[in-house]
Design an enzyme around this catalytic site. Structure first.
Site, PDB file in Angstrom:
ATOM      1  CD  GLN A   1      14.518  67.799  46.831  1.00 35.71           C
ATOM      2  OE1 GLN A   1      13.776  66.963  46.365  1.00 35.71           O
ATOM      3  NE2 GLN A   1      14.239  68.446  47.952  1.00 35.71           N
ATOM      4  N   GLY A   2      18.747  69.847  45.503  1.00 35.37           N
ATOM      5  CA  GLY A   2      19.048  71.250  45.832  1.00 35.37           C
ATOM      6  C   GLY A   2      17.844  72.143  45.552  1.00 35.37           C
ATOM      7  CE1 TYR A   3      14.364  70.188  43.241  1.00 36.19           C
ATOM      8  CE2 TYR A   3      12.249  69.928  44.324  1.00 36.19           C
ATOM      9  CZ  TYR A   3      13.088  69.651  43.262  1.00 36.19           C
ATOM     10  OH  TYR A   3      12.651  68.863  42.246  1.00 36.19           O
ATOM     11  CB  SER A   4      15.085  74.074  50.969  1.00 36.44           C
ATOM     12  OG  SER A   4      13.981  73.233  50.883  1.00 36.44           O
TER      13      SER A   4
ATOM     14  CB  SER B   1      18.649  64.792  52.964  1.00 39.00           C
ATOM     15  OG  SER B   1      18.319  64.324  51.702  1.00 39.00           O
TER      16      SER B   1
ATOM     17  CD  GLU C   1       8.768  63.841  47.876  1.00 37.09           C
ATOM     18  OE1 GLU C   1       9.667  64.632  47.609  1.00 37.09           O
ATOM     19  OE2 GLU C   1       8.901  62.879  48.652  1.00 37.09           O
TER      20      GLU C   1
ATOM     21  CB  SER D   1       4.647  75.061  57.239  1.00 34.95           C
ATOM     22  OG  SER D   1       3.773  76.003  56.658  1.00 34.95           O
TER      23      SER D   1
END
Lengths: 371, 404, 371, 404
Positions: free
Chosen positions: D129-132, D164, D247, D379
């Site tokens: 997954q390429g989000y952050s 990840s 999710e 967060s």
């Protein structure tokens, strides 16, 4: 059960909440608190609730009851807690009916169930003897007479009868106007749930032999329901107040400090509801405990759930009561908005029928983790 | 352990113990007196005895009726500790003595000092504090009570709340807005007024403890002589900060926590469930021990702050955390007591004279009152902002678009 | 003591912190962590600290030491914790010197004190036998030889000796290069405080008979000091990071949510320092405990304070470690800024020499509140 | 207790138990496999067996290689519970299966579904997954990785973090900015790209657990065919929200908590101090029981949410609190375990295959990884804002003067 309400339950809930919203005003709470000091209850509210069938909720239809279960009683208790209603629901509509159904002989049932269903009996209770009570309890049988003292007797104002757990086992039910009964009203923290000290000198009383713990368990579930209802009311009031109160040129609900406190309360409170409903349903599913037999697994799980929902609701309730009061600032500390009625209901419930430490230890015992 | 007491301080400690042994029987009950109702004869006599021996008004100069010792924060801490330990009254503790007297000593005129300090420390004149308003809880700059100067008198109109002894006070020190045209903080003055003045109405404020502690006070054209202003017009904010400084350095918070811890331990030892004292149960003992650790931190932290004050050092962060830490800890101590009291403790019977309350009522009252203290004088949120901004140097809340 | 530092202490603190700031860089911690895996310590740092006199801090001047007290050792430990320094201070400069001073006979002292003061002895330790350890400890004497196994042995990397608390009472000190000694390095959570498992087969060892608890108490105070120093470092880093990191167009330090978390950390942490200093000073004031005599009141208070400061620092440390990491967001979870070195130091210290529950129970015992 | 299961659900429960009894010995170890390293032969065979019997890819249509059952959240919950209870692997759990497959089923083209769903559910194609991004932690609208369309291909430049499985993944689903001129959320697209493309550099990201779990990924002129976009240009935010919805409804959180509670209870029963199991100590037992109450709340709350989803009701607040409640509770469960492990548990020896970790290492790794989960994907502060704003209807953070 999918943790939703049946259509009947939804209707019942709506009409009960409607009735409470209309009748249990701030002035009504205040008046009940004053009356409680004199030993009287809110008779008009009780009459209205009787009309709705609350006293007979758990009683069989043959006895004039509705034949419903603890899931429904818990639903009612949530609503009563939400409105901080001054009413002897726990003793008169839960503990006394269940004690008679589980421990009473046919004669006792025949004598009392119809009066309970009709709301004519208002039953104060003292279960400290089996719930880690810190008050005195020297009750003892002398034949069919009962002597000794016990305190606190709970929901004492306006009560006609008393249900007592005895140190030697079993319970007793007696009329408070019988000879040898001395009742001394005592002011309580929660002025909507008045207390008394009870002294008996060879007072006539009915024996309810057997294991009183299932009655205690049901009481714990109902107290948890009341606490969670009251906590939800406090959260709702805190959110509403924060949305109106301005400080430093903004409504305080726009400050992260206030928002996060409300979010914490919601995060703790929201998951409790399904737990409560499951714990209540488990009581209904547990078989009647026959005296002197080891409870089976299902029974033990129902016990564990009753102890755990009480302990958990007590802990969550305390946090919510504190923080919802804090969100109100000084106004929460005064009685001007009536917030302390809810605060004290939650605080009082924590102490009744065993506090969290006691309930957790009993939960461990029910699972065979403690002796 | 007495680590760190100098010879002089040890001598004072001995003198306090000696005084308590000789005169302790004359002490009014602790909890009664100061703050909740007018001191009675016994309390006034006790106060006079304390001043005579230097255990009250110790650092107030003799010419104003005090004992005349040099100010010494350690001495005050020692006296507090010894009296608390013995359960003996420290004398009258009202806001006049704790807040107004040090303020007048620092910024009052000579005439103001001569007129009010003596009667105040003797307990003859009782003061109420007029700060909070319904619409200005944590936000003092927003206060609305107004006073306009007319013919050499201030004419006060408005409303105060949380005035704790207004129902029996003789005087009030009042923050009000005298300069409506100046920016918020700069328009405030600090007046001293008589509670007998026409136009004052005091209504008791019912609170959760059930004790008659607080009031609302309404002012309608109340006249105050112009010389009863402290410092000058628009200086009220500065005076309030002087008062606040004395409030912050107020002793006894950690001492109160220690005292409460001891009461709590005794309660757990006395309270029995199924014949066994709660203190014999590991779960209850662990909760007590955990709180003891937190109270010990408060205790030695206070000694550190006293030392810094004595050396004239700025305490910064150390001072800023005291109120938040102490008030939440006090609540948690009371919460454990409330839990220990169990069902029997639900009997709640508050008296106007707190000394008459039974033990369970006193614990519950402490528990609820402490929640009021967490809220009062700046909520937890305000305290945390202060700690973060002034103590840790974090940025202030950014200004809003459009302001308000 | 007025909870301030003396001029000497201030100077000592300044030079130690200066040395640590210069030497204990992120790269140095990383290198020490790698070396620890091979069983080696940071010899250069230890040499520098030796030059500053750290190993001999608690030793009498006659033995080449500085003749200082635990208050000074705690001060040093705060600084070492603040910098998450990879150094065997606890075992070599605190536990071993105190064990020899309190429990050693003159011959033992003569043999070892000078080597300790000179930093030539690096002493790993295992005190689980008297501190509620969960690892194995089957050590037993066979005359002057010691057999059995114990784990974990702490500060094992680069160690020359081991100090062991024995199940049967007293302690033992032995050289790790002696016959019958098998040391198996084990990776530790805190990679700057390497562990090992120790197996002894009739290994020669020196008996240190008597009550080892005062040594344990001193160790607890020093661990608390380290934890509090490390927690302060994490708070400082969180505040600094929050002042730089921008999200949603603002530095995150300007959000109440972040500010309040930092304020909470400061409120918990700030009052600990004076408590720590008092607890350390109380150790210095307590008389040497003679074996087999009941400790007097002063001794008992010193014990109580040592147990309580350890328990309290452990609890505050855990909260600060968690929340300071959270303030860093994902960056706190990575090793890029090195934050986990402090996190793990605090986490490891909590487990060493007895966790909070154990320490609180011992504190209760020291006050006669528990058997 | 099985309150509330219908006959059909009881039958599925029985089928799951039967399957586990017959084939459970073929299961790869739990903890190994999905997410941390490429599935091995055993894991792939197990996955095929699960799909064949309807215990994986249950609701994926047959034409894409799934089992083809009607979606039913209760069925998924029952399967999860039975497999977890037995300690049997639920098959491959990577982000491709958990997030991309349901997203493609909802908004992918038929060609995209046919090409990727089958290989993904079989475990043959692994997705990252390429989000952050480093500068856009909780603030996805601020992401900077860019893609420009050139000759029918997107050219990607930028950096992702927290990917990840990037070190062994075949493909990535990527959020990047394709419309730099449009407002923040509207300029983002959702691309599918091969990890074999030239210009991709994967660097492992060292984290506190010591496990090789996360990576940084750098993109330099990486080419992606234009048809590998989901929905269309500027629709990436919408697609991401579809993914997020799946999710959120992800099962297994409460099941993970229950499973962890059981492990914790076993740990307390096994761990002895001075010969006595910790579970026999009232203090430890009370801590366990308290957590049990909180886990029970999570468990039944999840059943409530499943019921609401099955009835097509909006869960609102109930759904919004799940992540915050569950992630902090998971951390506290692990924290009690860590405490119970004591000194001996400090030996920490992480393996890349988590299944090889010893029990103490696994608990510490869980404890630290859970802290990462509290932080990750928004967060605690963000979670609390969401609960307050969307769940309780409290006002959003006011806009700043001048903006930014």
């Amino acid at each position: 059960m999918a943790f939703g309400l049946s259509e009947e339950q939804r209707l019942f809930d709506t009409s009960l909440r409607g009735l409470l919203a209309a009748r249990v005003t701030q002035a009504a709470r205040q008046a009940a608190a004053e009356a409680g000091r004199e030993g009287a209850g809110d008779a008009a509210l009780w009459a209205a609730l009787t009309e709705l069938g609350l006293p007979g909720l758990l009683l069989p239809e043959a006895a004039g009851g509705a034949g419903l279960g603890l899931a429904d009683a818990a639903l009612a208790a949530e609503a009563l807690g939400y409105h901080a209603a001054p009413t002897p629901f726990l003793g008169s509509a839960v503990l006394a009916p269940l004690a008679l159904l589980r421990l009473g002989d046919p004669a006792a049932r025949a004598e009392w169930l119809p009066a309970l269903a009709a709301g004519r009996m208002r039953v104060a209770f003292a279960l400290g003897a089996i719930a880690g009570g810190t008050g005195p309890c020297t009750l003892r049988w002398d034949g069919e007479r009962l002597s000794g003292e016990v305190a606190p007797l709970v929901e004492a104002a306006g009560a006609t009868h008393a249900l007592l757990a005895l140190p030697a086992g079993g319970m007793a039910l007696l009329a408070l106007d019988a000879p040898g009964v001395a009742l001394r009203p005592r002011p309580g923290l929660d002025r909507l749930r008045p207390l008394a000290a009870l002294t008996l000198s060879e007072a006539p009383a009915r024996r309810l032999p057997g294991d009183a713990r299932p009655v205690l368990d049901a009481g714990r579930v109902v107290l948890a329901a009341e606490t969670l209802g009251a906590a939800r009311a406090m959260l709702d009031q805190a959110v509403a107040y924060a949305g109106q109160r301005r400080q430093f040129g903004r409504v305080i609900a726009s400050f992260q400090g206030v928002k996060h406190v409300c979010a914490e309360m919601a995060a703790w409170l929201e998951p409790c509801q399904a737990f409560l409903r499951h714990a209540a349903a488990a009581q209904d599913a547990a078989p009647d405990a026959a005296p002197d037999t080891a409870p089976d697994t299902r029974d033990a799980e129902a016990r564990m759930l009753a102890c755990q929902i009480k302990a958990h609701a007590d802990e969550v309730g305390r946090d919510v009561a504190r923080h919802a009061t804090e969100v109100h600032g000084g106004m929460g500390f005064t009685e001007l908005l009536g917030l302390p009625f809810w605060f004290k209901r939650i605080a009082g419930n924590r102490q009744l029928l065993g506090g969290p430490e006691r309930c957790r230890e009993e939960a461990a015992m029910a699972q065979g983790l403690a002796a | 352990m007495d680590l760190g007491l100098s010879e002089r301080h040890r001598a004072l400690q001995a003198a306090a113990r000696d005084f308590i042994a000789r005169f302790g029987h004359l002490s009014p009950p602790v909890g009664g007196g100061g703050g909740r109702k007018r001191p009675d004869r016994k309390a006034l006599d006790w106060q006079a005895l304390l001043i005579e021996h230097g255990f009250a008004a110790r650092a107030v100069p003799r010419r104003y009726g005090g004992y005349g010792a040099e100010p010494d924060v350690f001495e005050a801490a020692i006296i507090t500790e010894e009296f608390n330990r013995a359960g003996i009254s420290l004398g009258i503790q009202g806001q006049g003595i704790r807040m107004l007297v040090p303020t007048l000593l620092e910024v009052g005129t000579e005439a103001q000092r001569e007129r009010w300090i003596g009667p105040t420390i003797r307990g003859e004149v009782i003061w109420a504090q007029g700060y909070s308003e319904p619409e200005a809880g944590s936000d003092l700059a927003a206060l609305r009570t107004q006073a306009r100067l007319e013919d050499g008198q201030f004419i006060v109109n408005g409303q105060k709340i949380w005035t704790s002894s207004a129902h029996f006070a003789d005087m009030m020190f009042l923050l009000c807005r005298t300069e409506p045209d100046r920016p918020k903080h700069l328009g405030i003055s600090y007046l001293l007024l008589s509670m007998d003045s026409p136009g004052i109405e005091v209504r008791p404020l019912p609170t959760m403890t059930g004790h008659a502690t607080f009031n609302e006070v309404f002012f309608t054209d109340v006249r105050v002589p112009a010389d009863q202003i402290v410092l000058g017009r628009g200086e009220g904010w500065r005076v309030a900060n002087v008062t606040l400084k004395h409030e912050r350095m107020l002793l006894g918070d950690a001492s109160k926590l220690m005292h409460r811890l001891h009461r709590l331990q005794a309660l757990l030892a006395e309270t029995r469930v199924e014949g066994r004292p709660l203190l014999a149960s590991p779960v209850w003992r662990d909760r007590l021990m955990r709180l003891q650790g937190e109270v010990l931190a408060a205790k030695y932290h206070q000694m550190r702050l006293l030392g810094e004050a004595a050396r004239g050092e700025e305490s910064g962060l150390g001072l800023l955390v005291v109120k938040y830490y102490g008030s939440t800890l006090a609540w948690r101590l009371a919460a454990l007591a409330v839990d220990a009291l169990g069902e029997a403790g639900l009997v709640y019977d508050p008296h106007d004279d707190l000394a008459e309350d039974d033990a369970a009522t006193a614990w519950y009252a402490d528990w609820m009152y402490d929640l009021g203290l967490i809220i009062g004088g700046g909520s937890s949120n305000i305290q945390k902002n202060i700690i973060a901004e002034r103590g840790l140097g974090m940025p202030r809340e950014p200004k809003l678009q459009g302001g308000a």
